[in-house]
Design an enzyme around this catalytic site. Structure first.
Site, PDB file in Angstrom:
ATOM      1  CD  GLU A  66      -0.419  -1.508   3.060  1.00 12.24           C
ATOM      2  OE1 GLU A  66      -0.284  -2.446   2.247  1.00 12.24           O
ATOM      3  OE2 GLU A  66      -0.475  -1.687   4.293  1.00 12.24           O
ATOM      4  CG  ASN A  67       5.100   1.028   0.421  1.00 16.66           C
ATOM      5  OD1 ASN A  67       4.561  -0.045   0.198  1.00 16.66           O
ATOM      6  ND2 ASN A  67       6.395   1.194   0.283  1.00 16.66           N
TER       7      ASN A  67
END
Lengths: 232, 219
Positions: free
Chosen positions: B46-47
């Site tokens: 998710e980064n």
């Protein structure tokens, strides 16, 4: 148009005690190291920092915490910092935890000129307390407001003299969003080139969102969790 | 009874060819090691990375290339980078097919608690609330009981919630269970050497046991 400033100290001019800053980065990846060091030198206090994380004890926003310059953090995850924990438990530091996607989208909204967005993250949890909700197609959403911050500080890989930015790998993270969201955006870059040298097709953040830019003299780029595999 | 790797191995059998999958920290991360040959999946971090590769070789770590656990990783053929808003945009829009994450408690309604213990240092929810609010399919990987010996499969969560009515499947060291839409944990499989009685004893929420419960297949 003069966006290029000579260094980090010049770039952070106008940041005063008690202000709210958007600060790019994820963990220690893609953080504006030189501007953080300049804020430590300047000694501004009572800051509210909107940033996904709060650095580690001796790097990133942890440096500002060490010098008691932050009054409030707005973040999604703050686990890696003993001094942070001490200040939070003693009540010196106020902490507002918000979901990571909500944090990103509240930046996006600000940069896109939208006052608020609806997101399902946090529905039915304490994050929803006191917030307006609305149901679309049978699913409940929370109303979350765009951030309103006078300054954003971001870090890019390359930039040019008119403020166009290109990020590298996962060091992109929150940086382009915070660049869009700030009323005055400061970008520090690893390599600053004359306008015209970056391919317009490769620009991630158009220069319209960037007001001051400089090339950082050094980047430590510390790794938080060094994980490797054996050869062979 | 399964160990952590056994839980990961069993969950890996739920991963189907062509899926986009988000793996949480802990046991879920181990699932990547057991995805069967011939099953091609794309792991989302998710980064801002689709197509997480293995850890880099020593000396090849790149500080600009990390996963959501802040560990150095690599890319694969076909990987892509994007910003955090797009990352959660693809999650919110239901493009990510499967989310696998850990939990402290799950209720028989599918509520999940995994971010906060009152009175203890709270580190934050990170992306967990976004993921559980939007994922099409959520599998929880966790121990059936906590360190005090109390069941983590409850009628109601006692800890602050991460999300409501979202968990679809649970894999523990003892069992595989579905959370039914109308509520209740439906027992699907037993871990090797574990009896139905033991699972009944370890489950505080409503447990539905129908017919013969087969033993899990792991290979």
């Amino acid at each position: 148009m003069k966006k290029v400033v000579k260094d980090a100290d010049a770039a952070i001019e106008g940041i005063q005690d008690g202000m709210t800053l958007l600060v790019g980065g994820f963990g220690l990846c893609g953080i504006p190291e030189n501007c953080i060091a300049a804020l430590v030198r300047k000694g501004v206090k009572g800051l509210t920092c909107i940033s996904n994380n709060a650095g580690v004890d001796d790097f990133g926003l942890g440096l500002l915490l060490q010098h008691r310059q932050i009054r409030k953090m707005i973040s999604s995850y703050v686990g890696e910092n003993a001094e942070f924990e001490r200040q939070m438990l003693s009540g010196e530091l106020e902490v507002e935890l918000i979901p990571q996607g909500t944090l990103a989208t509240r930046c996006l909204a600000a940069g896109y000129g939208m006052p608020a967005v609806f997101t399902p993250a946090g529905v039915g949890t304490e994050v929803a307390e006191g917030k307006e909700t609305r149901t679309f197609n049978g699913k409940e959403y929370l109303l979350e407001y765009a951030f309103d911050a006078p300054f954003a500080i971001v870090k890019a890989w390359k930039g040019d003299t008119v403020g166009n930015l290109i990020f590298r790998e996962t060091a992109r993270n929150f940086n382009p969003l915070m660049a869009m969201a700030g009323k005055l955006t400061i970008a520090e870059v690893e390599e600053l080139v004359p306008a015209g040298e970056l391919d317009p097709d490769h620009i991630h953040t158009p220069g319209i969102y960037v007001h001051r830019i400089f090339q950082g003299p050094v980047y430590e780029k510390r790794i938080e969790q060094r994980t490797v595999r054996k050869r062979g | 009874m399964l160990d952590k790797n056994g839980i990961a191995k069993r969950i890996a059998r739920e991963v189907k060819d062509g899926m986009y999958v988000n793996l949480g920290i802990g046991i879920p991360t181990l699932v990547a090691n057991y995805i069967p040959a011939g099953v091609e999946v794309v792991l989302q971090s998710e980064n801002g990375l689709l197509g997480i590769g293995p850890f880099p070789f020593e000396g090849e770590e790149d500080p600009d290339l990390i996963n959501a656990g802040k560990q150095t990783v690599t890319t694969l053929k076909g990987s892509s980078f994007f910003d955090s808003a797009m990352s959660f945009g693809m999650i919110r829009a239901g493009k990510v097919d499967l989310t696998i994450l850990g939990a402290m408690e799950v209720s028989e309604q599918g509520d999940i608690a995994n971010w906060k213990i009152p009175g203890k240092m709270v580190k934050g929810m990170g992306g967990a609330m976004d993921l559980v609010a939007s994922a099409k399919h959520i599998i929880v990987a966790m121990q059936h009981v906590n360190k005090a010996g109390e069941s983590k499969l409850l009628p109601e969560c006692s800890l602050p919630l991460t999300g409501r009515r979202c968990v679809k499947k649970i894999v523990t060291e003892l069992a595989v269970l579905d959370v039914l839409p109308e509520g209740g944990f439906k027992l699907l499989e037993r871990a090797p050497g574990v009896s139905v009685e033991e699972i009944v004893r370890s489950t505080a929420g409503k447990l539905i046991v129908e017919g013969e419960i087969p033993e899990m297949k792991l290979d």
